[in-house]
Scaffold this active site. Structure first.
Site, short mmCIF file in Angstrom:
data_model
loop_
_atom_site.label_atom_id
_atom_site.label_comp_id
_atom_site.label_asym_id
_atom_site.label_seq_id
_atom_site.Cartn_x
_atom_site.Cartn_y
_atom_site.Cartn_z
N ASP A 7 -44.79 -80.81 -37.89
CA ASP A 7 -44.42 -82.07 -37.22
C ASP A 7 -44.94 -83.20 -38.11
OD1 ASP A 7 -47.15 -82.27 -36.70
OD2 ASP A 7 -46.94 -82.43 -34.52
N HIS A 8 -44.89 -84.44 -37.58
CA HIS A 8 -45.33 -85.60 -38.37
C HIS A 8 -46.80 -85.47 -38.78
CE1 HIS A 8 -45.87 -86.23 -34.08
NE2 HIS A 8 -46.91 -87.00 -34.36
N CYS A 64 -49.27 -78.52 -37.62
CA CYS A 64 -49.25 -79.76 -36.83
C CYS A 64 -50.64 -80.37 -36.95
CB CYS A 64 -48.80 -79.50 -35.39
SG CYS A 64 -49.84 -78.45 -34.40
N GLY A 65 -50.99 -81.26 -36.04
CA GLY A 65 -52.31 -81.89 -36.16
C GLY A 65 -53.44 -80.89 -36.03
N THR A 66 -53.32 -80.02 -35.03
CA THR A 66 -54.38 -79.02 -34.79
C THR A 66 -53.94 -77.59 -35.07
OG1 THR A 66 -53.60 -78.78 -32.52
CG2 THR A 66 -55.36 -80.41 -32.90
N GLY A 67 -52.65 -77.34 -35.13
CA GLY A 67 -52.11 -75.98 -35.22
C GLY A 67 -51.91 -75.36 -33.85
N HIS A 97 -55.08 -56.72 -38.41
CA HIS A 97 -55.25 -56.16 -37.06
C HIS A 97 -54.15 -56.56 -36.09
CE1 HIS A 97 -59.92 -55.53 -37.45
NE2 HIS A 97 -59.24 -55.07 -38.49
N ASN A 98 -53.70 -57.81 -36.15
CA ASN A 98 -52.71 -58.30 -35.17
C ASN A 98 -51.29 -58.30 -35.72
OD1 ASN A 98 -55.16 -60.83 -34.93
ND2 ASN A 98 -55.03 -59.18 -33.43
N ARG A 108 -55.11 -81.97 -39.36
CA ARG A 108 -56.20 -82.90 -39.06
C ARG A 108 -57.53 -82.17 -38.94
NH1 ARG A 108 -52.37 -85.82 -34.58
NH2 ARG A 108 -51.10 -86.98 -36.07
N HIS A 133 -54.29 -50.37 -33.79
CA HIS A 133 -53.77 -51.74 -33.83
C HIS A 133 -52.32 -51.79 -33.36
CE1 HIS A 133 -57.47 -53.12 -35.37
NE2 HIS A 133 -57.37 -52.52 -36.54
C1 RB5 Z 1 -49.18 -84.86 -32.55
O1 RB5 Z 1 -49.82 -86.06 -32.38
C2 RB5 Z 1 -50.11 -83.71 -32.20
O2 RB5 Z 1 -50.20 -83.60 -30.82
C3 RB5 Z 1 -49.59 -82.44 -32.79
O3 RB5 Z 1 -49.52 -82.58 -34.18
C4 RB5 Z 1 -50.38 -81.18 -32.57
O4 RB5 Z 1 -51.72 -81.35 -32.91
C5 RB5 Z 1 -50.22 -80.51 -31.28
O5 RB5 Z 1 -50.80 -79.45 -31.01
#
Ligand code: RB5
Length: 142
Positions: A7-8, A64-67, A97-98, A108, A133
């Site tokens: 994503d962005h 994404c920001g956190t995955g 394993h998975n 981020r 497994h």
């Molecule tokens: C977008 O701002 C953020 O929510 C997305 O990148 C992600 O971290 C979601 O899990």
């Protein structure tokens, strides 16, 4: 083929990771997003997941920001085992394993160099094929 999407929040890391992986000889299919405009991560999670389910791609990477959102969305697709990893040990074990077929990372959360190493580890590690497994994986499938 390795499917990749973001994503962005993951755009800059994705661009650099694609460059890194192509230099290593991987064939990459980039499912977007391609701009920094705010967008919805499930759209890209589903595209990458579908590429794996269709047999077009062997493995996928979602950023994404956190995955976390990417992994939640990808894991809704039957046959997908998506793992959020922030370290190389987890990336190795989730393949062994998975038999994880999608790596999710948080742009981020991670520095680029660590993200490259996590991706390298994930892509280079094979499933162990151990019966225990396989049994456990079959127990988490619909
Ligand atoms: C977008 O701002 C953020 O929510 C997305 O990148 C992600 O971290 C979601 O899990």
């Amino acid at each position: 083929m390795i499917a990749i999407g973001c994503d962005h929040g993951g755009l800059d890391l994705k661009k650099q990771l694609v460059e890194h992986l192509e230099k290593k000889g991987y064939e990459i299919k980039d499912f977007g997003t391609y701009t920094s405009d705010s967008c919805d991560y499930p759209v890209y999670a589903k595209k990458v997941a579908q590429s794996i389910i269709d047999g077009e791609s062997e493995l996928g990477i979602l950023i994404c920001g956190t995955g976390i959102g990417m992994s939640m969305a990808a894991n809704k697709v039957s046959g997908i085992r998506a793992a959020v990893c922030s370290d190389c040990f987890s990336a190795e074990k989730t393949r062994e394993h998975n038999n994880a077929n999608i790596l999710c990372m948080g742009a981020r959360v991670l520095g680029n160099e660590l993200a490259f190493r996590i991706a390298d580890t994930f892509l280079e590690t094979k499933f162990s094929e151990d019966e225990r497994h396989k049994r456990r994986i079959s127990m988490i499938e619909d």
